[in-house]
Design a protein around this motif. Structure first.
Motif, PDB file in Angstrom:
ATOM      1  N   LEU A  29       4.266  12.642 -28.865  1.00  0.00           N
ATOM      2  CA  LEU A  29       3.367  11.839 -29.680  1.00  0.00           C
ATOM      3  C   LEU A  29       2.023  12.551 -29.712  1.00  0.00           C
ATOM      4  O   LEU A  29       1.420  12.788 -28.665  1.00  0.00           O
ATOM      5  N   LEU A  30       1.564  12.920 -30.900  1.00  0.00           N
ATOM      6  CA  LEU A  30       0.291  13.625 -31.042  1.00  0.00           C
ATOM      7  C   LEU A  30      -0.721  12.702 -31.702  1.00  0.00           C
ATOM      8  O   LEU A  30      -0.535  12.289 -32.851  1.00  0.00           O
ATOM      9  N   ASP A  31      -1.782  12.379 -30.967  1.00  0.00           N
ATOM     10  CA  ASP A  31      -2.806  11.448 -31.446  1.00  0.00           C
ATOM     11  C   ASP A  31      -4.036  12.247 -31.861  1.00  0.00           C
ATOM     12  O   ASP A  31      -4.746  12.791 -31.014  1.00  0.00           O
ATOM     13  N   GLU A  32      -4.264  12.352 -33.168  1.00  0.00           N
ATOM     14  CA  GLU A  32      -5.402  13.070 -33.732  1.00  0.00           C
ATOM     15  C   GLU A  32      -5.475  14.536 -33.268  1.00  0.00           C
ATOM     16  O   GLU A  32      -6.518  15.000 -32.783  1.00  0.00           O
ATOM     17  N   PRO A  33      -4.398  15.308 -33.411  1.00  0.00           N
ATOM     18  CA  PRO A  33      -4.446  16.703 -32.967  1.00  0.00           C
ATOM     19  C   PRO A  33      -5.443  17.556 -33.739  1.00  0.00           C
ATOM     20  O   PRO A  33      -5.963  18.543 -33.208  1.00  0.00           O
ATOM     21  N   PHE A  34      -5.739  17.184 -35.007  1.00  0.00           N
ATOM     22  CA  PHE A  34      -6.619  17.999 -35.849  1.00  0.00           C
ATOM     23  C   PHE A  34      -8.086  17.582 -35.760  1.00  0.00           C
ATOM     24  O   PHE A  34      -8.930  18.149 -36.462  1.00  0.00           O
ATOM     25  N   ALA A  35      -8.403  16.617 -34.922  1.00  0.00           N
ATOM     26  CA  ALA A  35      -9.763  16.070 -34.876  1.00  0.00           C
ATOM     27  C   ALA A  35     -10.783  17.166 -34.589  1.00  0.00           C
ATOM     28  O   ALA A  35     -10.650  17.938 -33.641  1.00  0.00           O
ATOM     29  N   GLY A  36     -11.816  17.233 -35.429  1.00  0.00           N
ATOM     30  CA  GLY A  36     -12.915  18.162 -35.209  1.00  0.00           C
ATOM     31  C   GLY A  36     -12.635  19.594 -35.609  1.00  0.00           C
ATOM     32  O   GLY A  36     -13.464  20.471 -35.359  1.00  0.00           O
ATOM     33  N   MET A  37     -11.479  19.860 -36.238  1.00  0.00           N
ATOM     34  CA  MET A  37     -11.128  21.225 -36.614  1.00  0.00           C
ATOM     35  C   MET A  37     -11.463  21.494 -38.078  1.00  0.00           C
ATOM     36  O   MET A  37     -11.461  20.587 -38.907  1.00  0.00           O
ATOM     37  N   ASN A  38     -11.740  22.775 -38.375  1.00  0.00           N
ATOM     38  CA  ASN A  38     -11.921  23.159 -39.768  1.00  0.00           C
ATOM     39  C   ASN A  38     -10.564  23.432 -40.408  1.00  0.00           C
ATOM     40  O   ASN A  38      -9.531  23.408 -39.739  1.00  0.00           O
ATOM     41  N   GLN A  39     -10.560  23.698 -41.714  1.00  0.00           N
ATOM     42  CA  GLN A  39      -9.292  23.821 -42.431  1.00  0.00           C
ATOM     43  C   GLN A  39      -8.441  24.981 -41.919  1.00  0.00           C
ATOM     44  O   GLN A  39      -7.218  24.868 -41.827  1.00  0.00           O
ATOM     45  N   ALA A  40      -9.073  26.098 -41.580  1.00  0.00           N
ATOM     46  CA  ALA A  40      -8.316  27.240 -41.064  1.00  0.00           C
ATOM     47  C   ALA A  40      -7.656  26.889 -39.732  1.00  0.00           C
ATOM     48  O   ALA A  40      -6.481  27.223 -39.497  1.00  0.00           O
ATOM     49  N   GLU A  41      -8.397  26.219 -38.863  1.00  0.00           N
ATOM     50  CA  GLU A  41      -7.855  25.833 -37.558  1.00  0.00           C
ATOM     51  C   GLU A  41      -6.725  24.818 -37.719  1.00  0.00           C
ATOM     52  O   GLU A  41      -5.727  24.868 -36.995  1.00  0.00           O
ATOM     53  N   ILE A  42      -6.887  23.884 -38.672  1.00  0.00           N
ATOM     54  CA  ILE A  42      -5.834  22.897 -38.934  1.00  0.00           C
ATOM     55  C   ILE A  42      -4.559  23.598 -39.389  1.00  0.00           C
ATOM     56  O   ILE A  42      -3.454  23.287 -38.932  1.00  0.00           O
ATOM     57  N   GLY A  43      -4.704  24.567 -40.287  1.00  0.00           N
ATOM     58  CA  GLY A  43      -3.534  25.308 -40.757  1.00  0.00           C
ATOM     59  C   GLY A  43      -2.821  26.050 -39.637  1.00  0.00           C
ATOM     60  O   GLY A  43      -1.590  26.046 -39.560  1.00  0.00           O
ATOM     61  N   GLU A  44      -3.601  26.675 -38.753  1.00  0.00           N
ATOM     62  CA  GLU A  44      -3.008  27.397 -37.623  1.00  0.00           C
ATOM     63  C   GLU A  44      -2.273  26.437 -36.687  1.00  0.00           C
ATOM     64  O   GLU A  44      -1.152  26.714 -36.248  1.00  0.00           O
ATOM     65  N   LEU A  45      -2.916  25.298 -36.383  1.00  0.00           N
ATOM     66  CA  LEU A  45      -2.292  24.348 -35.464  1.00  0.00           C
ATOM     67  C   LEU A  45      -1.047  23.731 -36.075  1.00  0.00           C
ATOM     68  O   LEU A  45      -0.032  23.543 -35.392  1.00  0.00           O
ATOM     69  N   ALA A  46      -1.084  23.433 -37.364  1.00  0.00           N
ATOM     70  CA  ALA A  46       0.087  22.865 -38.036  1.00  0.00           C
ATOM     71  C   ALA A  46       1.266  23.834 -37.952  1.00  0.00           C
ATOM     72  O   ALA A  46       2.413  23.424 -37.733  1.00  0.00           O
TER      73      ALA A  46
END
Length: 243
Positions: free
Chosen positions: A162-179
């Motif tokens: 269960l991932l609760d707000e994994p993208f919080a506080g990230m920029n778009q590039a970081e979100i893409g990498e984490l996804a």
């Protein structure tokens, strides 16, 4: 096959109904998004699944086994883990030591043992922080602190995360990498439920979306179906649409 089944879950706090007769099924290998406005009950559902809150009514099953009354450590031992909305590393410990804590036997006397250095490196490598193991959490950029939270969860060897707000506080590039990293977990056989307010990152990642509103089930469908759902747009973004 359903890995997680939440049947008619209700959670009340005094006179407040936080979650009202909510049901959710997650199949093996799925990535499911759980969305809704602030205060809609998403984190409460996660807290009930993980045994942090006592369930007022309903039943939760994992791999067909009733876990409704289990303690959190029993639930983790069965193969469920949660990445918290708040990053909470122990600042006195290195990245490696923070991960190792989550591999220790569940005993107050178990201050030694746990995973080997190589095993810890493998957990860190799954989320691309293997080169940060000797750093302190305070030295990490925000995105890597979030990755550390995920590495700690990986260290419990979960079948479902269960991932609760994994993208919080990230920029778009970081979100893409984490996804992309999260997608690799699925390739390794993991099932996931993701809560996040970043609709762009979430909608591109998940197979299916379930919408909560005021603790009630509102809708479920593919990301495209949910983005076009008038009731969801009205409840979630006041008709502005899901971007």
């Amino acid at each position: 096959m359903s890995v997680l089944e939440v049947d008619n879950l209700t959670k009340t706090f005094g006179g407040l109904v936080a979650v009202d007769d909510f049901s959710l099924e997650v199949d093996e290998g799925e990535i499911v998004g759980l969305i809704g406005p602030n205060g809609s009950g998403k984190s409460t559902v996660f807290n009930c699944i993980m045994g942090l809150y006592d369930v007022t009514d309903g039943e939760i099953r994992f791999n067909g086994v009733d876990i409704t009354s289990d303690s959190t450590h029993q639930i983790v031992a069965k193969g469920l883990s949660r990445v918290s909305q708040e990053s909470n590393p122990i600042d006195l410990y290195s990245v490696s030591e923070n991960i190792r804590l989550f591999t220790l036997p569940n005993s107050i006397r178990s201050l030694h043992g746990g995973a080997s250095d190589e095993e810890i490196r493998e957990y860190a490598a799954r989320i691309d922080i293997e080169d940060k193991l000797h750093e302190m959490p305070s030295e990490l950029p925000h995105a890597d602190v979030r990755r550390l939270e995920i590495a700690k969860s990986l260290a419990t060897e979960p079948e479902l995360m269960l991932l609760d707000e994994p993208f919080a506080g990230m920029n778009q590039a970081e979100i893409g990498e984490l996804a992309a990293q999260i997608e690799r977990f699925r390739e390794d056989g993991m099932t996931m439920v993701v809560v996040d307010h970043n609709m762009g990152g979430l909608m591109e990642l998940v197979d299916r979306v379930v919408v909560l509103n005021n603790g009630d089930f509102l809708a479920a469908g593919t990301p495209a179906e949910i983005a076009a759902d008038d009731a969801v747009q009205e409840a979630y973004l006041a008709g502005e649409g899901l971007q």
